[in-house]
Scaffold this motif. Structure first.
Motif, mmCIF file in Angstrom:
data_model
loop_
_atom_site.group_PDB
_atom_site.id
_atom_site.type_symbol
_atom_site.label_atom_id
_atom_site.label_comp_id
_atom_site.label_asym_id
_atom_site.label_seq_id
_atom_site.Cartn_x
_atom_site.Cartn_y
_atom_site.Cartn_z
ATOM 1 N N GLY A 99 0.884 -1.126 -0.081
ATOM 2 C CA GLY A 99 -0.136 0.010 0.065
ATOM 3 C C GLY A 99 0.847 1.371 0.107
ATOM 4 O O GLY A 99 2.151 1.006 -0.072
ATOM 5 N N PRO A 100 0.287 2.482 0.078
ATOM 6 C CA PRO A 100 1.082 3.548 0.218
ATOM 7 C C PRO A 100 2.092 3.682 1.117
ATOM 8 O O PRO A 100 1.770 3.456 2.286
ATOM 9 N N SER A 101 3.362 4.008 0.634
ATOM 10 C CA SER A 101 4.466 3.892 1.581
ATOM 11 C C SER A 101 4.153 4.752 3.130
ATOM 12 O O SER A 101 4.590 4.186 4.083
ATOM 13 N N GLU A 102 3.830 5.964 2.798
ATOM 14 C CA GLU A 102 3.628 6.336 4.075
ATOM 15 C C GLU A 102 2.660 5.842 5.118
ATOM 16 O O GLU A 102 2.664 5.907 6.433
ATOM 17 N N VAL A 103 1.753 5.146 4.541
ATOM 18 C CA VAL A 103 0.775 4.576 5.338
ATOM 19 C C VAL A 103 1.195 3.369 5.772
ATOM 20 O O VAL A 103 1.173 3.036 7.326
ATOM 21 N N VAL A 104 1.809 2.317 5.112
ATOM 22 C CA VAL A 104 2.405 1.093 5.483
ATOM 23 C C VAL A 104 3.603 1.139 6.437
ATOM 24 O O VAL A 104 3.627 0.583 7.468
ATOM 25 N N ASN A 105 4.404 2.310 6.238
ATOM 26 C CA ASN A 105 5.552 2.349 6.965
ATOM 27 C C ASN A 105 5.065 2.893 8.413
ATOM 28 O O ASN A 105 5.547 2.336 9.410
ATOM 29 N N MET A 106 3.908 3.636 8.488
ATOM 30 C CA MET A 106 3.392 3.922 10.014
ATOM 31 C C MET A 106 2.961 2.662 10.544
ATOM 32 O O MET A 106 3.156 2.558 11.795
ATOM 33 N N ILE A 107 2.254 1.807 9.587
ATOM 34 C CA ILE A 107 1.595 0.828 10.283
ATOM 35 C C ILE A 107 2.689 -0.202 10.816
ATOM 36 O O ILE A 107 2.798 -0.608 12.020
ATOM 37 N N ASN A 108 3.746 -0.433 10.142
ATOM 38 C CA ASN A 108 4.995 -1.125 10.668
ATOM 39 C C ASN A 108 5.671 -0.540 11.888
ATOM 40 O O ASN A 108 6.056 -1.470 12.750
ATOM 41 N N GLN A 109 5.527 0.792 11.840
ATOM 42 C CA GLN A 109 6.402 1.336 12.955
ATOM 43 C C GLN A 109 5.424 1.485 14.227
ATOM 44 O O GLN A 109 5.918 0.948 15.379
ATOM 45 N N PHE A 110 4.277 2.028 14.183
ATOM 46 C CA PHE A 110 3.388 2.188 15.120
ATOM 47 C C PHE A 110 2.689 0.988 15.820
ATOM 48 O O PHE A 110 2.329 0.597 16.826
ATOM 49 N N PHE A 122 -3.328 3.331 -3.645
ATOM 50 C CA PHE A 122 -3.292 2.149 -4.371
ATOM 51 C C PHE A 122 -2.842 0.833 -3.564
ATOM 52 O O PHE A 122 -1.681 1.195 -2.908
ATOM 53 N N TRP A 123 -3.528 -0.370 -3.373
ATOM 54 C CA TRP A 123 -3.161 -1.325 -2.650
ATOM 55 C C TRP A 123 -2.845 -2.458 -3.507
ATOM 56 O O TRP A 123 -3.710 -2.569 -4.816
ATOM 57 N N ILE A 124 -2.241 -3.483 -3.186
ATOM 58 C CA ILE A 124 -2.134 -4.706 -4.108
ATOM 59 C C ILE A 124 -2.356 -5.795 -3.087
ATOM 60 O O ILE A 124 -1.463 -5.993 -1.925
ATOM 61 N N MET A 125 -3.152 -6.664 -3.336
ATOM 62 C CA MET A 125 -3.367 -7.721 -2.569
ATOM 63 C C MET A 125 -2.747 -8.829 -3.135
ATOM 64 O O MET A 125 -3.062 -9.645 -4.141
ATOM 65 N N GLY A 126 -1.434 -9.197 -2.755
ATOM 66 C CA GLY A 126 -0.641 -9.948 -3.348
ATOM 67 C C GLY A 126 -0.802 -11.505 -2.634
ATOM 68 O O GLY A 126 -1.863 -11.861 -1.979
ATOM 69 N N ASP A 127 0.305 -12.250 -2.634
ATOM 70 C CA ASP A 127 0.248 -13.597 -1.883
ATOM 71 C C ASP A 127 -0.256 -13.457 -0.636
ATOM 72 O O ASP A 127 -0.708 -14.659 -0.140
#
Length: 224
Positions: free
Chosen positions: A121-132, A192-197
């Motif tokens: 997903g968008p880098s700013e969003v996913v990076n925050m999820i991973n961090q916080f 934009f998101w990608i529903m990958g494996d």
């Protein structure tokens, strides 16, 4: 539509195994395998394509939920104030709703892609999820033993598709890594998101190009 196992159709389908040693992955051309997913063929949840390019679908919402979200949400919302890629403010949520909403109001678009290993997903969003939220360490690992990981719910086509930590954490040699990765698509007018494996291993996926739709069902641990 009733799909006869003795006929062929303008579709293909994927079963992605969680353990290639015990069950191989399958690509079915012109047909689907009802032995690979829970329920009957009639239980498949169909989502219309928003665009025939890359099998794009509209996303009504992506939520992070669970008992721990009440504690995580204030810091996450505060960190996201300057990010315009998600439709959430924290003030618009219903009272008692502790979920974090990433695409409220069908503001996002996604593609379902077996060629992408992770959920992106968008880098700013996913990076925050991973961090916080996932509390990713500098080496990229996360604590496998934490009990307060959120449940990720993807809302598409009026259906809800769940991913738990068992689904979105990648385990390698006793260590855990986030299965979420930031990836930006500047040409997209919407987040934009990608529903990958990561998504497709949990959900058996049928690409019905004759009817311009994608179908999902909960994948079994093995096909029978």
């Amino acid at each position: 539509k009733n799909y006869s196992p003795w006929s062929h159709y303008s579709l293909f389908s994927f079963y992605l195994s969680n353990d290639e040693h015990s069950e191989s992955s399958h690509l079915h051309l012109g047909q689907l395998d009802a032995g690979c997913f829970e329920g009957e063929v009639s239980d498949l949840k169909w989502v219309p394509l928003s665009s025939e390019t890359y099998w794009a679908i509209n996303v009504e919402d992506i939520t992070l939920g669970g008992e721990a979200m009440e504690a995580f949400k204030p810091a996450f919302i505060s960190a996201m104030k300057n990010v315009t890629l998600v439709s959430m403010t924290g003030d618009e949520e219903e009272e008692g709703d502790d979920d974090i909403h990433l695409c409220k109001g069908a503001s996002c678009v996604a593609i379902v892609d077996s060629g992408t290993s992770l959920l992106t997903g968008p880098s700013e969003v996913v990076n925050m999820i991973n961090q916080f939220i996932l509390q990713q360490n500098p080496d990229g690992t996360v604590d496998c033993d934490r009990t307060d990981f959120p449940t990720i719910n993807v809302h598409i086509g009026g259906h809800q598709f769940e991913l738990t930590k068992e689904d979105y954490l990648i385990k390698e040699q006793g260590r855990c890594f986030s299965g979420l990765m930031g990836m930006d698509m500047p040409q997209s007018q919407r987040p934009f998101w990608i529903m990958g494996d990561v998504f497709m291993r949990k959900h058996y996926t049928v690409y019905d190009y004759g009817n311009k739709r994608v179908g999902f069902a909960t994948a079994k641990t093995s096909c029978n």
